[in-house]
Motif scaffolding. Sequence first.
Motif, mmCIF file in Angstrom:
data_model
loop_
_atom_site.group_PDB
_atom_site.id
_atom_site.type_symbol
_atom_site.label_atom_id
_atom_site.label_comp_id
_atom_site.label_asym_id
_atom_site.label_seq_id
_atom_site.Cartn_x
_atom_site.Cartn_y
_atom_site.Cartn_z
ATOM 1 N N TYR A 16 0.865 -1.184 0.000
ATOM 2 C CA TYR A 16 0.000 0.000 0.000
ATOM 3 C C TYR A 16 0.900 1.232 0.000
ATOM 4 C CZ TYR A 16 -4.077 -2.762 1.576
ATOM 5 O OH TYR A 16 -5.107 -3.636 1.678
ATOM 6 N N GLY A 63 -4.385 -5.610 12.041
ATOM 7 C CA GLY A 63 -3.365 -5.097 11.138
ATOM 8 C C GLY A 63 -2.402 -6.147 10.604
ATOM 9 N N GLY A 65 -2.975 -8.380 8.347
ATOM 10 C CA GLY A 65 -3.125 -8.599 6.901
ATOM 11 C C GLY A 65 -4.262 -9.526 6.506
ATOM 12 N N LYS A 66 -5.104 -9.906 7.463
ATOM 13 C CA LYS A 66 -6.179 -10.872 7.188
ATOM 14 C C LYS A 66 -7.145 -10.355 6.121
ATOM 15 C CE LYS A 66 -7.572 -10.715 11.500
ATOM 16 N NZ LYS A 66 -6.700 -9.682 12.086
ATOM 17 N N SER A 67 -7.645 -9.131 6.340
ATOM 18 C CA SER A 67 -8.633 -8.581 5.398
ATOM 19 C C SER A 67 -8.013 -8.361 4.026
ATOM 20 C CB SER A 67 -9.189 -7.253 5.899
ATOM 21 O OG SER A 67 -9.713 -7.440 7.173
ATOM 22 N N THR A 68 -6.775 -7.906 4.022
ATOM 23 C CA THR A 68 -6.095 -7.690 2.733
ATOM 24 C C THR A 68 -6.039 -9.007 1.959
ATOM 25 O OG1 THR A 68 -4.801 -5.919 3.720
ATOM 26 C CG2 THR A 68 -3.942 -6.860 1.698
#
Length: 436
Positions: A16, A63, A65-68
Amino acid sequence: MGEEIAISLKNVSKCYKRYTRPVDRLKEILLPGKSMAQEFWALRHINLEISKGETLGIIGQNGSGKSTMLQIIARTLTPTTGDVQVDGRISALLELGSGFNPEFTGRQNVFFNGRLLGLSQKEIEEKFDEIAGFADIGDFIEQPVKTYSSGMFVRLAFAVGVSVNPDILIVDEALAVGDIYFQQKCFERIRELRDLGITFLFVSHDPTAVYKLCHRAVLMEAGQLVLDAKPRQVIDLYQAKLLKKLDLQPDAVKIKILDDSDSETILHEKDSPLVKTDLEEVVISSPEVNIKFIKFLDESEQEIEAIISDNELQLCIGLLFFKSFEDPHIGFKIRERTGEVVFETNTFCMGQKLGQVEPDNFVEIRFKFHLPLSEGEYTITVGVADSGFAQSSFKKTLVYAHNVASLKVLKNKEAILWSGIINLSPSLSILKHTYV
Ligand SMILES: Nc1ncnc2c1ncn2[C@@H]1O[C@H](COP(=O)(O)OP(=O)(O)OP(=O)(O)O)[C@@H](O)[C@H]1O
């Protein structure tokens, strides 16, 4: 293994752009070619294969990185590098109702979303009553969704998401919203879909939900996969890491990774002092206290490894202290096969004290109880801590060891347990009256 792969991530990374000041973003637009952003790698070199029909729990701190990762699988985000292959129709409940148009009514959104998820108008018409029934939000289905509470939002989103016959269902924390009855209904529906062979990916901070719904789990940390194993092992490591962070006690937490012969445990964190694969290798000690033994005694004080359900049992724990402590406490957990806790207590919770201990003091603690658990294999977790000060809080964890002993509970043929895990041994009264 010859299993069909539903999802494959090969060396996937996501970077990002981050701007220290909002004005930097503007400067970058106005001055093309000049980058004002800092790079932030939210995912690094993720390799993951999920077979068709697998249920995978994804665990990690905020934070990590799960959702990413889920957004990349759901194709709402593109990876910076790496290869993503997905075979099957995905229904993703990522951000709550992110596919909903706030100005549309619930009904209009059901049609709008159904079409997005690949259903024809006719298929949605046929399913509409089922979807509205599942969401169970009454007349609100005819109101714009901007008037919904977050609970109503998730009800409708979930109802649509599970009704479109997806091959792959992705749920990110959504079950945490909604009342207990709705949660149970969702669990039921997910179980049904799982039994029908759907592939299911689930992010949750609730270990019980992961134990119940998933065959496998991964632990994410700073954009990387650090453990890929059975849910119990992954949750143990995750909780151990949280505890270590809380206590700043790097040596306190020990885990025995049980050898599940039906699964291959992949340890991405081979060098971690936390993870040991060899049962015999684990020494249950810290610089402050050593758990010398854990044994079970029956009613006649004979040492046993198995017990018939509903009989009296003593759990004996021997501790050797290397330092002095004013107010040490000891506790244990009994966990069933998947790792779910069936009972936990400790001397602090029981209002008891071991009293001051000095270096080289040896203390044996015996917990005596009837064991109303049904037939099966259970494991024991033991923890030693210093100075309890609130419900479920200690000043410092001295040692916390999972799976340090296992206990076989044999069937009690006289027990009245029809099904379930605990025999409540109810008594019975039958009162007959004339009904007026
Ligand atoms: N659009 C974005 N721009 C910049 N950084 C982002 C963006 N989206 C996410 N991040 C950062 O990427 C990291 C991973 O975020 P992600 O949402 O994937 O984590 P998570 O494990 O799902 O967290 P949580 O449990 O809080 O939902 C975080 O540090 C987050 O701040």
